[in-house]
Design a protein around this motif. Sequence first.
Motif, PDB file in Angstrom:
ATOM      1  N   THR A 117       0.817  -1.218   0.000  1.00 38.77           N
ATOM      2  CA  THR A 117       0.000   0.000   0.000  1.00 38.77           C
ATOM      3  C   THR A 117       0.851   1.269   0.000  1.00 38.77           C
ATOM      4  O   THR A 117       0.302   2.363   0.002  1.00 38.77           O
ATOM      5  CB  THR A 117      -0.938   0.016   1.224  1.00 38.77           C
ATOM      6  OG1 THR A 117      -0.154  -0.111   2.410  1.00 38.77           O
ATOM      7  CG2 THR A 117      -1.945  -1.126   1.129  1.00 38.77           C
ATOM      8  N   ARG A 118       2.162   1.125  -0.038  1.00 32.17           N
ATOM      9  CA  ARG A 118       3.053   2.290  -0.129  1.00 32.17           C
ATOM     10  C   ARG A 118       3.552   2.534  -1.550  1.00 32.17           C
ATOM     11  O   ARG A 118       4.264   3.498  -1.791  1.00 32.17           O
ATOM     12  CB  ARG A 118       4.269   2.088   0.775  1.00 32.17           C
ATOM     13  CG  ARG A 118       3.928   2.060   2.237  1.00 32.17           C
ATOM     14  CD  ARG A 118       5.191   1.917   3.035  1.00 32.17           C
ATOM     15  NE  ARG A 118       4.917   1.940   4.452  1.00 32.17           N
ATOM     16  CZ  ARG A 118       5.839   1.941   5.384  1.00 32.17           C
ATOM     17  NH1 ARG A 118       7.113   1.898   5.029  1.00 32.17           N
ATOM     18  NH2 ARG A 118       5.515   1.965   6.647  1.00 32.17           N
ATOM     19  N   SER A 119       3.205   1.654  -2.469  1.00 37.80           N
ATOM     20  CA  SER A 119       3.747   1.758  -3.828  1.00 37.80           C
ATOM     21  C   SER A 119       3.092   2.885  -4.627  1.00 37.80           C
ATOM     22  O   SER A 119       1.980   3.330  -4.325  1.00 37.80           O
ATOM     23  CB  SER A 119       3.561   0.443  -4.581  1.00 37.80           C
ATOM     24  OG  SER A 119       2.200   0.253  -4.910  1.00 37.80           O
ATOM     25  N   THR A 120       3.785   3.317  -5.648  1.00 38.45           N
ATOM     26  CA  THR A 120       3.261   4.333  -6.552  1.00 38.45           C
ATOM     27  C   THR A 120       2.008   3.826  -7.249  1.00 38.45           C
ATOM     28  O   THR A 120       1.045   4.581  -7.434  1.00 38.45           O
ATOM     29  CB  THR A 120       4.331   4.701  -7.608  1.00 38.45           C
ATOM     30  OG1 THR A 120       5.520   5.089  -6.918  1.00 38.45           O
ATOM     31  CG2 THR A 120       3.869   5.829  -8.492  1.00 38.45           C
ATOM     32  N   THR A 121       1.999   2.564  -7.589  1.00 34.33           N
ATOM     33  CA  THR A 121       0.831   1.977  -8.253  1.00 34.33           C
ATOM     34  C   THR A 121      -0.395   2.081  -7.349  1.00 34.33           C
ATOM     35  O   THR A 121      -1.489   2.423  -7.814  1.00 34.33           O
ATOM     36  CB  THR A 121       1.097   0.505  -8.613  1.00 34.33           C
ATOM     37  OG1 THR A 121       2.307   0.423  -9.354  1.00 34.33           O
ATOM     38  CG2 THR A 121      -0.038  -0.083  -9.419  1.00 34.33           C
ATOM     39  N   TRP A 122      -0.240   1.797  -6.065  1.00 36.46           N
ATOM     40  CA  TRP A 122      -1.352   1.876  -5.128  1.00 36.46           C
ATOM     41  C   TRP A 122      -1.877   3.313  -5.029  1.00 36.46           C
ATOM     42  O   TRP A 122      -3.083   3.558  -5.038  1.00 36.46           O
ATOM     43  CB  TRP A 122      -0.924   1.378  -3.752  1.00 36.46           C
ATOM     44  CG  TRP A 122      -1.988   1.516  -2.708  1.00 36.46           C
ATOM     45  CD1 TRP A 122      -2.088   2.491  -1.761  1.00 36.46           C
ATOM     46  CD2 TRP A 122      -3.102   0.658  -2.504  1.00 36.46           C
ATOM     47  NE1 TRP A 122      -3.195   2.296  -0.982  1.00 36.46           N
ATOM     48  CE2 TRP A 122      -3.837   1.160  -1.422  1.00 36.46           C
ATOM     49  CE3 TRP A 122      -3.556  -0.501  -3.135  1.00 36.46           C
ATOM     50  CZ2 TRP A 122      -4.992   0.571  -0.947  1.00 36.46           C
ATOM     51  CZ3 TRP A 122      -4.709  -1.106  -2.656  1.00 36.46           C
ATOM     52  CH2 TRP A 122      -5.414  -0.575  -1.580  1.00 36.46           C
ATOM     53  N   ARG A 123      -0.968   4.280  -4.940  1.00 32.09           N
ATOM     54  CA  ARG A 123      -1.376   5.688  -4.821  1.00 32.09           C
ATOM     55  C   ARG A 123      -2.097   6.173  -6.065  1.00 32.09           C
ATOM     56  O   ARG A 123      -2.906   7.079  -5.995  1.00 32.09           O
ATOM     57  CB  ARG A 123      -0.158   6.554  -4.525  1.00 32.09           C
ATOM     58  CG  ARG A 123       0.396   6.332  -3.124  1.00 32.09           C
ATOM     59  CD  ARG A 123       1.466   7.337  -2.801  1.00 32.09           C
ATOM     60  NE  ARG A 123       2.587   7.224  -3.727  1.00 32.09           N
ATOM     61  CZ  ARG A 123       3.806   6.869  -3.396  1.00 32.09           C
ATOM     62  NH1 ARG A 123       4.069   6.579  -2.141  1.00 32.09           N
ATOM     63  NH2 ARG A 123       4.755   6.806  -4.284  1.00 32.09           N
ATOM     64  N   GLN A 124      -1.787   5.574  -7.223  1.00 30.59           N
ATOM     65  CA  GLN A 124      -2.419   5.993  -8.472  1.00 30.59           C
ATOM     66  C   GLN A 124      -3.779   5.347  -8.706  1.00 30.59           C
ATOM     67  O   GLN A 124      -4.494   5.751  -9.611  1.00 30.59           O
ATOM     68  CB  GLN A 124      -1.497   5.698  -9.652  1.00 30.59           C
ATOM     69  CG  GLN A 124      -0.262   6.560  -9.657  1.00 30.59           C
ATOM     70  CD  GLN A 124       0.712   6.170 -10.757  1.00 30.59           C
ATOM     71  OE1 GLN A 124       0.545   5.146 -11.402  1.00 30.59           O
ATOM     72  NE2 GLN A 124       1.734   6.986 -10.931  1.00 30.59           N
ATOM     73  N   LYS A 130      -9.863   1.052  -4.030  1.00 30.77           N
ATOM     74  CA  LYS A 130      -9.225   0.758  -2.744  1.00 30.77           C
ATOM     75  C   LYS A 130     -10.229   0.515  -1.618  1.00 30.77           C
ATOM     76  O   LYS A 130      -9.913  -0.182  -0.657  1.00 30.77           O
ATOM     77  CB  LYS A 130      -8.339   1.933  -2.325  1.00 30.77           C
ATOM     78  CG  LYS A 130      -7.228   2.261  -3.280  1.00 30.77           C
ATOM     79  CD  LYS A 130      -6.486   3.464  -2.757  1.00 30.77           C
ATOM     80  CE  LYS A 130      -5.611   4.087  -3.778  1.00 30.77           C
ATOM     81  NZ  LYS A 130      -4.928   5.274  -3.265  1.00 30.77           N
TER      82      LYS A 130
END
Length: 178
Positions: A117-124, A130
Amino acid sequence: MVSPIGQARPETLDCRFIDTQSDRAPTDTRLASQRWGLSRRPWAPIICRFSGSARQASDMTITVYGIKTCDTCRKARRQLDELGIPYRYHDLREDGLDPQRLDAFLATAGWQTLLNTRSTTWRQLDAADKEPLDAERARELMLANPTLLKRPLLQRTGPASQDTLIVGFDPARYATLA
């Protein structure tokens, strides 16, 4: 002594050439010379088997799942190289992830451990993707976006009692693989 590829040569290494110029099966091999056999046919593939106290290549297989541009994956690969541990690298971005393999990972480690949940993919991701997060939704997201897996993911398979899955980079645990 240093091997042709620049790594320290183990004391108990049996190298054999595969004769690529004939119709012989790969089981018909010739022993490599003391100088790694490079004086005879430098273009022939070499099969190396560790023996004695060293690892048996047939006993365990290590696969590292990650992304080439990930610094942590680079650290993990560098440590495996320094320890002389043979492994296969699986780039999640290029090679993807099949559902059976993900299901095996989920059964071993659980979706809360595997989902990054810290990845760039998750934030995007959209907030709608989510919100109702459960095991099935996390599985769907990881299949659609393999880069959502925590990296690196090291899988060691071998005799049933030695199967290992290491999520993330832990130098101490990697050192125990040697």
